[in-house]
Design a protein around this motif. Structure first.
Motif, PDB file in Angstrom:
ATOM      1  N   ALA A  29      11.842  -5.462  -8.091  1.00 59.82           N
ATOM      2  CA  ALA A  29      12.523  -4.727  -9.160  1.00 59.82           C
ATOM      3  C   ALA A  29      12.066  -3.267  -9.188  1.00 59.82           C
ATOM      4  O   ALA A  29      12.872  -2.355  -9.395  1.00 59.82           O
ATOM      5  N   ALA A  30      10.778  -3.061  -8.970  1.00 56.26           N
ATOM      6  CA  ALA A  30      10.239  -1.698  -8.975  1.00 56.26           C
ATOM      7  C   ALA A  30      10.827  -0.869  -7.842  1.00 56.26           C
ATOM      8  O   ALA A  30      11.106   0.326  -8.019  1.00 56.26           O
ATOM      9  N   MET A  31      11.039  -1.479  -6.678  1.00 57.80           N
ATOM     10  CA  MET A  31      11.666  -0.743  -5.573  1.00 57.80           C
ATOM     11  C   MET A  31      13.049  -0.251  -5.998  1.00 57.80           C
ATOM     12  O   MET A  31      13.414   0.898  -5.715  1.00 57.80           O
ATOM     13  N   GLU A  32      13.805  -1.093  -6.676  1.00 57.59           N
ATOM     14  CA  GLU A  32      15.141  -0.710  -7.154  1.00 57.59           C
ATOM     15  C   GLU A  32      15.045   0.404  -8.200  1.00 57.59           C
ATOM     16  O   GLU A  32      15.751   1.408  -8.110  1.00 57.59           O
ATOM     17  N   GLU A  33      14.207   0.198  -9.193  1.00 60.18           N
ATOM     18  CA  GLU A  33      14.112   1.158 -10.296  1.00 60.18           C
ATOM     19  C   GLU A  33      13.521   2.502  -9.846  1.00 60.18           C
ATOM     20  O   GLU A  33      14.055   3.554 -10.184  1.00 60.18           O
ATOM     21  N   PHE A  34      12.429   2.458  -9.076  1.00 55.97           N
ATOM     22  CA  PHE A  34      11.844   3.713  -8.599  1.00 55.97           C
ATOM     23  C   PHE A  34      12.778   4.398  -7.607  1.00 55.97           C
ATOM     24  O   PHE A  34      12.853   5.618  -7.560  1.00 55.97           O
ATOM     25  N   LEU A  70       2.741   2.022  -6.181  1.00 55.16           N
ATOM     26  CA  LEU A  70       2.074   1.896  -4.879  1.00 55.16           C
ATOM     27  C   LEU A  70       2.351   0.532  -4.240  1.00 55.16           C
ATOM     28  O   LEU A  70       2.512   0.444  -3.023  1.00 55.16           O
ATOM     29  N   ALA A  71       2.455  -0.518  -5.042  1.00 51.98           N
ATOM     30  CA  ALA A  71       2.808  -1.839  -4.500  1.00 51.98           C
ATOM     31  C   ALA A  71       4.240  -1.827  -3.971  1.00 51.98           C
ATOM     32  O   ALA A  71       4.522  -2.393  -2.910  1.00 51.98           O
ATOM     33  N   ALA A  72       5.152  -1.167  -4.682  1.00 46.36           N
ATOM     34  CA  ALA A  72       6.546  -1.065  -4.230  1.00 46.36           C
ATOM     35  C   ALA A  72       6.633  -0.222  -2.962  1.00 46.36           C
ATOM     36  O   ALA A  72       7.370  -0.565  -2.025  1.00 46.36           O
ATOM     37  N   ALA A  73       5.877   0.872  -2.905  1.00 39.31           N
ATOM     38  CA  ALA A  73       5.867   1.717  -1.710  1.00 39.31           C
ATOM     39  C   ALA A  73       5.326   0.943  -0.519  1.00 39.31           C
ATOM     40  O   ALA A  73       5.897   0.996   0.587  1.00 39.31           O
ATOM     41  N   ASP A  74       4.254   0.208  -0.730  1.00 43.15           N
ATOM     42  CA  ASP A  74       3.677  -0.589   0.348  1.00 43.15           C
ATOM     43  C   ASP A  74       4.657  -1.652   0.833  1.00 43.15           C
ATOM     44  O   ASP A  74       4.811  -1.879   2.031  1.00 43.15           O
ATOM     45  N   ARG A  75       5.347  -2.313  -0.088  1.00 44.54           N
ATOM     46  CA  ARG A  75       6.322  -3.335   0.289  1.00 44.54           C
ATOM     47  C   ARG A  75       7.473  -2.712   1.068  1.00 44.54           C
ATOM     48  O   ARG A  75       7.943  -3.263   2.055  1.00 44.54           O
ATOM     49  N   CYS A  76       7.931  -1.559   0.647  1.00 46.81           N
ATOM     50  CA  CYS A  76       9.010  -0.870   1.357  1.00 46.81           C
ATOM     51  C   CYS A  76       8.602  -0.593   2.806  1.00 46.81           C
ATOM     52  O   CYS A  76       9.363  -0.849   3.739  1.00 46.81           O
ATOM     53  N   ILE A  77       7.388  -0.113   2.976  1.00 48.57           N
ATOM     54  CA  ILE A  77       6.887   0.179   4.323  1.00 48.57           C
ATOM     55  C   ILE A  77       6.693  -1.111   5.117  1.00 48.57           C
ATOM     56  O   ILE A  77       7.080  -1.192   6.284  1.00 48.57           O
ATOM     57  N   GLN A  78       6.117  -2.138   4.497  1.00 42.48           N
ATOM     58  CA  GLN A  78       5.925  -3.424   5.183  1.00 42.48           C
ATOM     59  C   GLN A  78       7.254  -4.005   5.657  1.00 42.48           C
ATOM     60  O   GLN A  78       7.359  -4.494   6.784  1.00 42.48           O
ATOM     61  N   ASP A  79       8.251  -3.954   4.782  1.00 43.62           N
ATOM     62  CA  ASP A  79       9.571  -4.479   5.143  1.00 43.62           C
ATOM     63  C   ASP A  79      10.166  -3.701   6.317  1.00 43.62           C
ATOM     64  O   ASP A  79      10.782  -4.288   7.208  1.00 43.62           O
ATOM     65  N   THR A  80       9.978  -2.395   6.315  1.00 43.23           N
ATOM     66  CA  THR A  80      10.514  -1.556   7.398  1.00 43.23           C
ATOM     67  C   THR A  80       9.781  -1.838   8.707  1.00 43.23           C
ATOM     68  O   THR A  80      10.414  -1.963   9.762  1.00 43.23           O
ATOM     69  N   ILE A  81       8.483  -1.985   8.643  1.00 41.41           N
ATOM     70  CA  ILE A  81       7.705  -2.318   9.841  1.00 41.41           C
ATOM     71  C   ILE A  81       8.165  -3.653  10.410  1.00 41.41           C
ATOM     72  O   ILE A  81       8.424  -3.778  11.611  1.00 41.41           O
ATOM     73  N   ARG A  82       8.286  -4.648   9.546  1.00 47.04           N
ATOM     74  CA  ARG A  82       8.717  -5.978   9.999  1.00 47.04           C
ATOM     75  C   ARG A  82      10.103  -5.900  10.655  1.00 47.04           C
ATOM     76  O   ARG A  82      10.334  -6.485  11.705  1.00 47.04           O
TER      77      ARG A  82
END
Length: 189
Positions: free
Chosen positions: A16-21, A57-69
């Motif tokens: 949700a934070a990825m969407e909102e941010f 920071l958790a949303a940013a990390d998840r965004c990067i993790q998803d992109t790496i994967r």
């Protein structure tokens, strides 16, 4: 319906934070909006995360993790030009299907720049560490020259999509993006 575990709820907060941010940026997004999107109270949100910064920071990390994967899966068993094309296709598809990923990336850059103008280097260090993991993941199949080219090309696409340039506009010439719809404003066919 069984109750969500704290870890499952935490995951829903990150998504949700990825969407909102992505939509409102770090400074324009309230923790109340994130809590409402997830369906929890703000006090519960702060039991999962110590504050807005930790959520971002958790949303940013998840965004990067998803992109790496995504890049690792696209380039599996490939290298050089084949890997570059496979990763590029995967990225264009991702920003077409999940524009929030692109917008979150752009908001990460803005949040770091704003924090550093205020003298807060710690915030940027956390985001840069994630970005370096992404850089290294791309560098493995592409090498140094391919990585620079790929990342520069991707950033240009990010900027053009975020700016909303429509398909057919001269800025898209040579970028090989017409087959896919790429996010918020363009290219749209």
């Amino acid at each position: 319906m069984p109750r969500m575990s704290a870890e499952e709820r935490r995951e829903s907060v990150v998504r949700a934070a990825m969407e909102e941010f992505g939509r409102g940026g770090y400074y324009g997004t309230s923790t109340e909006a994130i809590a409402q999107r997830v369906g929890v109270s703000q006090p519960y949100l702060f039991r999962l995360f110590p504050g807005k910064r930790a959520i971002f920071l958790a949303a940013a990390d998840r965004c990067i993790q998803d992109t790496i994967r995504m890049f690792e899966e696209a380039a599996e068993g490939l290298e050089g030009e084949e890997a570059l094309h496979a990763m590029g296709t995967a990225y264009k598809r991702a920003i077409a299907e999940q524009p929030s990923r692109l917008m979150m990336q752009m908001q990460m850059f803005l949040a770091v720049a704003a924090a550093e103008q205020e003298g807060d280097r710690e915030f940027g260090e956390a985001v840069r560490a994630g970005w370096m993991r992404l850089w290294d993941a791309v560098r493995l199949p592409l090498g140094v020259d391919g990585t620079t080219r790929f990342m520069a090309h991707g950033m240009l696409i990010n900027c053009l999509v975020a700016l909303g340039f429509p398909v057919g506009h001269r800025v898209w010439e040579g970028l090989d993006v017409d087959p896919l719809r790429c996010g918020p404003g363009g290219p749209q066919a």
